[in-house]
Enzyme design. Structure first.
Site, mmCIF file in Angstrom:
data_model
loop_
_atom_site.group_PDB
_atom_site.id
_atom_site.type_symbol
_atom_site.label_atom_id
_atom_site.label_comp_id
_atom_site.label_asym_id
_atom_site.label_seq_id
_atom_site.Cartn_x
_atom_site.Cartn_y
_atom_site.Cartn_z
ATOM 1 N N HIS A 1 0.821 -1.213 0.000
ATOM 2 C CA HIS A 1 0.000 0.000 0.000
ATOM 3 C C HIS A 1 0.856 1.266 0.000
ATOM 4 C CE1 HIS A 1 0.312 -0.004 4.547
ATOM 5 N NE2 HIS A 1 0.339 1.297 4.333
ATOM 6 N N ASP B 1 0.397 -7.757 2.463
ATOM 7 C CA ASP B 1 0.736 -6.368 2.138
ATOM 8 C C ASP B 1 2.252 -6.190 2.074
ATOM 9 O OD1 ASP B 1 0.761 -3.658 1.746
ATOM 10 O OD2 ASP B 1 -0.563 -3.171 3.428
ATOM 11 N N SER C 1 4.071 1.951 8.614
ATOM 12 C CA SER C 1 3.757 1.032 7.525
ATOM 13 C C SER C 1 5.044 0.661 6.807
ATOM 14 C CB SER C 1 2.787 1.683 6.541
ATOM 15 O OG SER C 1 1.511 1.830 7.106
#
Length: 731
Positions: free
Chosen positions: A94, A229, A667
């Site tokens: 992402h 992810d 992230s």
């Protein structure tokens, strides 16, 4: 290249409770003195120097921040880590999804099928993407504050800036390095970070969205999770192993250190450490600030983004072809929407505003107990409260401008890009024709790019709703004259207004706009300036500059010295406690254990998920693309063909939870075990615990990690090439 950015963080420290066991995002240079002994007790096997050192290879060398070109090109938006000696990076899908979307075409849909290079020549340049690698950190408080005694206001700020520029010159001159000085504890401490900045970053591999975004918006911020992810990038340099802009002759970066990978997996209560570049937290915001942020600002932003999401979902259901074009945008909108909702609920559940009021009362009692403290800190809390009453109004106005104005409809910021061209023709000083032609040429490229990824009807409806949201939510003094005039002309019929403005504007017609840009505009610039959609859009910017930004900045300036004094008092009161500063985009270390939780009454979360649950979601949602599982993955599951990646029970684990303290910017952060080996990649948090940006609750705050064994399984068993897999070293 020499650049320094001095950040006066507006951070208020008011908590009086002690730091919880696994709470905090700690500066690596202070780990040894502050938290190392505790980390060893929890199971850490590494020495402090193996985590951070300037004299030997250590973990910090492998941890990377993803940044973009621009004036603040050291502000990272995600984290990553080296996993080979050839500059190979692993991060979240992402984080770099927009680049994959940019590479994709109907003929080569990398979002649908994945991006898989089979050799270095197939690795694609991610234009505008850069990475920063920390060289060293240093406390430079004395250097930055030198000569500031007795100064205040603008004089104080000028001296701070002067000292910072002098330091930057000494540190970076002739060394191809960049540095950033950031304030901690409301300008009571300054930390310098020196970076190496790499400018040639290329896409290597990424799974399809059916793996990397499995569960989509439905599973975002939630558990159980089955999202793969991850993605791989590579850093390129010149033949001397030095950072250089893209060049075909560049070669993979020979890394000073990279993370080794463990296949042993994790079990409950195992030590876990997260290393990355968390963006920002507000752990110590006072009661009046927290109440305004959550009950006013967040509440407004949730309403605004909720309307955007409703429009996008409705249009994408009617036209599935829009899914490819709008996948990144709907993901971004939804991500913040759910986070803000979670913060509202979390703050209310913890009764945090009232708790902070009690803490402020305790601080005031401590002040009143000493004549010296009363003279220094006596009215500072009340003074801040009074200033914040004014500042909060402009903070809310700033959010409305950002969410409903600038980032409302996409046409608004697109129109804003034409203001420079208008100024060239309407300015007092003549501008060379060559410069005008160059600006037109630039806008031609932007126009083609914009219309290649834009939906007229989605944007018209969004413009309509955001105009209403702005008009109703903003006090009259923040309305624009053009807005008032046009709304009055249409008798408040915003639907008709939006239809007419879009139908009659040159900015919604690609070919007309291109023809205009390619023409002689000496007498035709009025085509732009008299366009009502242009006038309304540009007036958003003008109101922001003239009525929001300057006034907000002035109130912030009034608050800064109060913050500093107040924070000084808090540090004095809690001098026997070890405090961590709020996250600010610098390298931080979080630690904790692998464990599940019970976030709500009657709800219990196991600490890991398996492919069994992933397959069940696929079977139970046959018509939902968010739970689509590629045929090859289904076959691998049905054969239970997991190879060496299966756990002791023969299942393939997909994700797991830890109680390490994380936030946005984490992230892509590496999650390592007690030996510093990579066991997973951080990518999300539980929505019940996102209020950890304001207050960490060890019972429900959990970060979500994709298991490295699942990543390797996808690389070895699913990917069409073994190119990336063959390069990674597995312990």
């Amino acid at each position: 290249m020499c650049r320094t950015i001095l950040l006066g963080l507006i951070v208020l420290m008011v908590t009086v409770g002690r730091v919880k066991a696994d709470e905090g995002m700690w500066l690596p240079i202070l780990l040894k003195e502050q938290k190392f002994a505790e980390m060893r007790k929890k199971g850490l096997k590494l020495s402090a120097e193996e985590i951070y050192s300037v004299n030997q290879a250590c973990l910090k060398d492998a941890i990377i921040g993803l940044v973009t070109e621009g004036p603040d090109n050291l502000r990272s938006f995600c984290s990553a880590s080296f996993v080979s000696d050839q500059g190979l990076l692993i991060t979240n899908f992402h984080c770099i999804m927009s680049y994959i979307e940019r590479f994709s075409t109907p003929e080569n849909d990398f979002l649908k099928y994945g991006y898989w290079a089979s050799k270095k020549e197939e690795e694609s340049l991610c234009r505008g993407l850069m990475v920063k690698q920390l060289i060293r950190m240093e406390d430079v408080t004395d250097r930055i504050m030198e000569g500031t005694e007795g100064l205040s206001g603008a004089e104080y700020s000028r001296k701070i800036d002067e000292n910072g520029k002098k330091l930057a010159e000494e540190v970076t001159k002739g060394k191809n390095l960049e540095m950033r000085v950031q304030s901690l504890f409301a300008n009571n401490q300054y930390i310098m970070s020196v970076y190496r900045l790499f400018k040639d970053v290329r896409m290597v591999a990424a799974p399809p969205m059916s793996i990397s975004k499995f569960g989509g918006l439905s599973d975002n911020w939630s558990w159980p999770r089955h999202t793969g992810d991850f993605a791989f990038l590579r850093v390129y340099v010149n033949e001397k192993n030095e950072p250089k802009a893209y060049n075909q002759k560049n070669v993979p970066y020979k890394t000073t250190n990279y993370l080794k990978i463990s296949l042993k997996g994790v079990k409950e209560n195992d030590f876990a450490m997260v290393l990355g570049y968390p963006a920002s937290t507000k752990q110590y915001v006072p009661s009046f600030g927290l109440e305004a942020i959550v009950e006013k600002q967040n509440a407004a932003k949730v309403r605004i983004r909720g309307e955007k999401l409703a429009i996008l979902k409705q249009e994408m259901e009617a036209d599935p072809g829009l899914r490819l074009r709008y996948s990144t945008r709907i993901s971004s909108i939804s991500n913040s929407y759910l986070k803000w909702k979670g913060e509202i609920q979390g703050v209310r559940r913890m009764n945090l505003v009232e708790e902070k009021k009690r803490e402020e009362e305790a601080f005031q009692q401590w002040v009143e107990a000493s004549p010296e403290r009363k003279a220094k800190y006596g009215t500072v809390l009340e003074d801040m409260r009074e200033v914040y009453k004014e500042l909060s109004e402009y903070n809310l106005a700033n959010d409305y401008f950002s969410e409903a104005g600038l980032n409302g409809a996409e046409i608004v910021p697109f129109i804003g890009k034409f203001e420079k061209l208008v100024a060239m023709y309407n300015g007092r000083k003549p501008v060379k024709e060559a410069s005008q032609r160059n600006e037109s040429k630039r806008l031609i490229g932007l126009t083609k790019q914009f219309f290649g990824n834009w939906s007229y009807e989605i944007d018209r409806k969004t413009f309509r709703n955001m105009l209403v949201r702005y008009y109703e939510g903003m006090p009259m003094k923040f309305h624009t004259e053009v807005m008032e005039k046009i709304i009055k002309q249409y008798g408040g019929d915003i639907e008709k207004l939006s239809q007419d403005l879009f139908a009659n504007s040159i900015f919604t017609k690609q070919q007309e706009l291109l023809d205009f840009l390619e023409s002689d505009k000496a007498d035709g610039i009025k085509v732009i300036t008299e366009d009502p959609l242009y006038q309304l859009s540009i007036n958003y910017y003008r109101v922001f500059v003239e009525r929001i930004s300057r006034q907000r900045g002035a109130w912030q300036v009034k608050m800064l010295p109060l913050y500093k004094i107040f924070q000084e008092g808090m540090l004095e009161m809690k001098r026997d406690q070890v405090l961590y500063p709020d996250a600010n985009g610098s390298l931080r270390v979080s630690y904790g254990t692998v464990r599940g939780c019970e976030p709500e009454d009657g709800l219990s979360y196991r600490y890991y998920t398996t492919m069994d649950g992933m397959y069940d979601k696929y079977l139970n949602n046959p018509d939902d693309l968010e739970y689509f599982l590629p045929k090859k993955m289904r076959e691998l599951y049905q054969k239970q063909d997991y190879g060496r990646y299966a756990d002791k029970e023969g299942r393939l684990r997909v994700c797991f939870l830890t109680d390490a303290h994380t936030t946005s910017g984490n992230s892509g952060s590496a999650v390592v075990n007690a030996k510093g080996e990579l066991v997973g990649i951080n990518f999300d948090r539980l929505w019940q615990g996102v209020a950890s940006d304001f207050c960490y609750d060890e019972n429900i705050c959990r970060n979500i990690v994709v298991d490295i064994r699942y990543i390797l399984f996808v690389l070895e068993k699913y990917a069409p090439f073994s190119y990336v897999f063959d390069e990674i070293r597995i312990e």
